[in-house]
Scaffold this motif. Structure first.
Motif, PDB file in Angstrom:
ATOM      1  N   ALA A  68       0.731  -1.372   0.072  1.00  0.00           N
ATOM      2  CA  ALA A  68       0.071  -0.055  -0.111  1.00  0.00           C
ATOM      3  C   ALA A  68       0.842   1.220   0.077  1.00  0.00           C
ATOM      4  O   ALA A  68       0.703   2.220  -0.780  1.00  0.00           O
ATOM      5  N   ASN A  72       1.124   4.135  -2.910  1.00  0.00           N
ATOM      6  CA  ASN A  72       0.767   5.365  -2.442  1.00  0.00           C
ATOM      7  C   ASN A  72      -0.840   5.237  -2.089  1.00  0.00           C
ATOM      8  O   ASN A  72      -1.669   6.282  -2.545  1.00  0.00           O
ATOM      9  N   ILE A  73      -1.199   4.414  -1.548  1.00  0.00           N
ATOM     10  CA  ILE A  73      -2.476   3.777  -1.210  1.00  0.00           C
ATOM     11  C   ILE A  73      -2.871   4.475   0.095  1.00  0.00           C
ATOM     12  O   ILE A  73      -2.273   4.256   1.115  1.00  0.00           O
ATOM     13  N   GLN A  74      -3.858   5.499   0.119  1.00  0.00           N
ATOM     14  CA  GLN A  74      -4.233   6.167   1.460  1.00  0.00           C
ATOM     15  C   GLN A  74      -5.476   5.492   2.099  1.00  0.00           C
ATOM     16  O   GLN A  74      -6.587   5.401   1.253  1.00  0.00           O
TER      17      GLN A  74
END
Length: 76
Positions: A68, A72-74
């Motif tokens: 993640a 760059n998964i938020q």
């Protein structure tokens, strides 16, 4: 990536209850009709102890946290 299923309980469930639940689930998974039904759905039964399941969670959380972050998964 693979899919797996496990049972969890709240953190403060007494150890003896966790052990009893685990034992009963292992018995159910060993029942011939349950094994047959899960096999017909393409499932491989891999029964484990609460400690083994916790270790799997720990490894998967670390692995997918890294994925993640790299993507760059938020969280929302």
């Amino acid at each position: 990536m693979s899919t797996w299923y496990g049972a969890v309980a709240p953190a403060k469930v007494p150890r003896d209850i966790v052990v009893k639940l685990s034992q009963e689930m292992l018995k159910a998974l060993a029942a011939p009709d349950v094994k047959e039904r899960l096999a017909s759905l393409g499932a491989d039964i891999v029964a484990s102890s609460p400690e083994e399941t916790a270790a799997i969670f720990k490894v998967d959380i670390a692995k997918y946290t890294k994925v993640a972050k790299a993507a760059n998964i938020q969280a929302e």
